[in-house]
Design an enzyme around this catalytic site. Sequence first.
Site, PDB file in Angstrom:
ATOM      1  N   HIS A   1     -17.967 -32.165  -5.776  1.00  0.00           N
ATOM      2  CA  HIS A   1     -17.045 -32.605  -6.840  1.00  0.00           C
ATOM      3  C   HIS A   1     -15.622 -32.230  -6.438  1.00  0.00           C
ATOM      4  O   HIS A   1     -15.412 -31.459  -5.515  1.00  0.00           O
ATOM      5  CB  HIS A   1     -17.422 -31.934  -8.166  1.00  0.00           C
ATOM      6  N   GLY A   2     -14.642 -32.801  -7.154  1.00  0.00           N
ATOM      7  CA  GLY A   2     -13.257 -32.509  -6.826  1.00  0.00           C
ATOM      8  C   GLY A   2     -12.881 -33.116  -5.490  1.00  0.00           C
ATOM      9  O   GLY A   2     -12.183 -32.500  -4.668  1.00  0.00           O
TER      10      GLY A   2
ATOM     11  N   GLY B   1      -9.493 -32.341 -10.234  1.00  0.00           N
ATOM     12  CA  GLY B   1      -8.134 -32.702 -10.627  1.00  0.00           C
ATOM     13  C   GLY B   1      -7.940 -32.391 -12.107  1.00  0.00           C
ATOM     14  O   GLY B   1      -8.867 -32.546 -12.906  1.00  0.00           O
TER      15      GLY B   1
ATOM     16  N   THR C   1      -9.193 -38.378  -9.357  1.00  0.00           N
ATOM     17  CA  THR C   1      -7.732 -38.305  -9.394  1.00  0.00           C
ATOM     18  C   THR C   1      -7.071 -39.264  -8.397  1.00  0.00           C
ATOM     19  O   THR C   1      -6.053 -39.893  -8.725  1.00  0.00           O
ATOM     20  CB  THR C   1      -7.271 -36.859  -9.093  1.00  0.00           C
TER      21      THR C   1
ATOM     22  N   ASP D   1     -21.739 -39.364 -14.727  1.00  0.00           N
ATOM     23  CA  ASP D   1     -21.172 -38.116 -14.183  1.00  0.00           C
ATOM     24  C   ASP D   1     -21.191 -37.052 -15.292  1.00  0.00           C
ATOM     25  O   ASP D   1     -21.660 -37.327 -16.418  1.00  0.00           O
ATOM     26  CB  ASP D   1     -19.749 -38.433 -13.669  1.00  0.00           C
ATOM     27  N   HIS D   2     -20.632 -35.873 -15.023  1.00  0.00           N
ATOM     28  CA  HIS D   2     -20.630 -34.727 -15.960  1.00  0.00           C
ATOM     29  C   HIS D   2     -21.003 -35.023 -17.406  1.00  0.00           C
ATOM     30  O   HIS D   2     -20.201 -35.588 -18.159  1.00  0.00           O
ATOM     31  CB  HIS D   2     -19.218 -34.114 -16.033  1.00  0.00           C
TER      32      HIS D   2
ATOM     33  N   ASN E   1     -17.524 -37.000  -5.268  1.00  0.00           N
ATOM     34  CA  ASN E   1     -16.930 -37.570  -6.485  1.00  0.00           C
ATOM     35  C   ASN E   1     -15.420 -37.701  -6.340  1.00  0.00           C
ATOM     36  O   ASN E   1     -14.744 -36.723  -5.982  1.00  0.00           O
ATOM     37  CB  ASN E   1     -17.209 -36.637  -7.669  1.00  0.00           C
ATOM     38  N   ILE E   2     -14.903 -38.879  -6.671  1.00  0.00           N
ATOM     39  CA  ILE E   2     -13.469 -39.127  -6.526  1.00  0.00           C
ATOM     40  C   ILE E   2     -12.909 -39.711  -7.824  1.00  0.00           C
ATOM     41  O   ILE E   2     -13.339 -40.782  -8.262  1.00  0.00           O
ATOM     42  CB  ILE E   2     -13.212 -40.090  -5.351  1.00  0.00           C
TER      43      ILE E   2
HETATM   44  P1  13P Z   1     -11.134 -35.313  -8.356  1.00  0.00           P
HETATM   45  O1  13P Z   1     -10.401 -35.579  -9.615  1.00  0.00           O
HETATM   46  O2  13P Z   1     -10.637 -34.188  -7.577  1.00  0.00           O
HETATM   47  O3  13P Z   1     -11.242 -36.551  -7.515  1.00  0.00           O
HETATM   48  O4  13P Z   1     -12.650 -34.911  -8.772  1.00  0.00           O
HETATM   49  C1  13P Z   1     -13.492 -35.849  -9.371  1.00  0.00           C
HETATM   50  C2  13P Z   1     -14.796 -35.294  -9.825  1.00  0.00           C
HETATM   51  O5  13P Z   1     -15.314 -34.356  -9.264  1.00  0.00           O
HETATM   52  C3  13P Z   1     -15.440 -35.942 -10.965  1.00  0.00           C
HETATM   53  O6  13P Z   1     -16.682 -35.410 -11.280  1.00  0.00           O
END
Ligand code: 13P
Length: 303
Positions: free
Chosen positions: A232-233, A197, A257, A83-84, A254-255
């Site tokens: 994302h988020g 998050g 938090t 990821d990122h 993407n999950i």
């Molecule tokens: P959340 O923390 O909202 O689940 O987002 C995760 C994310 O986008 C990681 O790249």
Amino acid sequence: MSKLSTGEVMHRAWRVGVVVPAFNIPYLPMMEPVVRALRECDAFGLIQVARLEWIKFEAISLKAVSREYQKVKDEGYTRLHLDHCPVIDEDNLWVDVQPIIADAIDQGFESVMIDGSRLSLEENIARTREIVELAHGSGVPVEAELGAVMGHEEGPLPPYEELFRTGKGFTDPDEARRFVKESGADWLSVAIGSVHGAISPATKDKAKIQARLSIEQLDRIREAVGIPLVLHGGTGIEKGCLQDSFRHGIAKINIATAIRQPYERAAKVSIEAGQQAVYEETVALLRDELAIAGTAAALMGER
Ligand code: 13P
């Protein structure tokens, strides 16, 4: 039957409108219960780690994540994703992403993300293009980002309603068309209303605001680019918006938090309690919020 690549699975997901969840692993013991939940719900998903998770949390290193993955993976249900990997990170520092991504590919990561979203369009294209050349040399697909999915930075977010109403930072469809054509990215992370998050020590335990999504903006981007889109988020988005987005081009969500916070709370008692909390939350997400239990065969069935 030979193993389907992550790229093939993502394309199937995109075609049939079944989303691929990608679960972040900021603490290594979270990985096993996520894999178990995917298997038990008969759903396909990605296990992923972002650079900030081995720097600011306890994922340790790419090597440690890869080792843990080799121990607990189930290739009928999972693949490993980076990821990122930001060119400019959430603290505004420049990062030399090429060696990190090359290392991830060496360690067996099956898809990677370069995040050039804090760069100008031209620079984002150029840096993404370099990573696409590197990764495609090893048959690895590349996710890139255009637009601003905020939330990882320190300090308060601008008021959410204002952000959504003005569409500030949303991915621009014309820029997205040019970006995808010139960079060669395989999947595009888009800004359409979701936020990450928070991760700073002062705010990481706080509940997220409930976000909405602009499906109109998503449609415009989807028509412009014609490749799988990534959201994302993914924690705490209004369920109606979420389900609509899967029918309008979002192939990966993407999950982080949603499973990190229950883990951190329960792990104060024991690691096992933390793992149980992750398992339960992942099952609930797969069954209810994402509604993808029983869909693995649609993505992983015979070629
Ligand atoms: P959340 O923390 O909202 O689940 O987002 C995760 C994310 O986008 C990681 O790249």
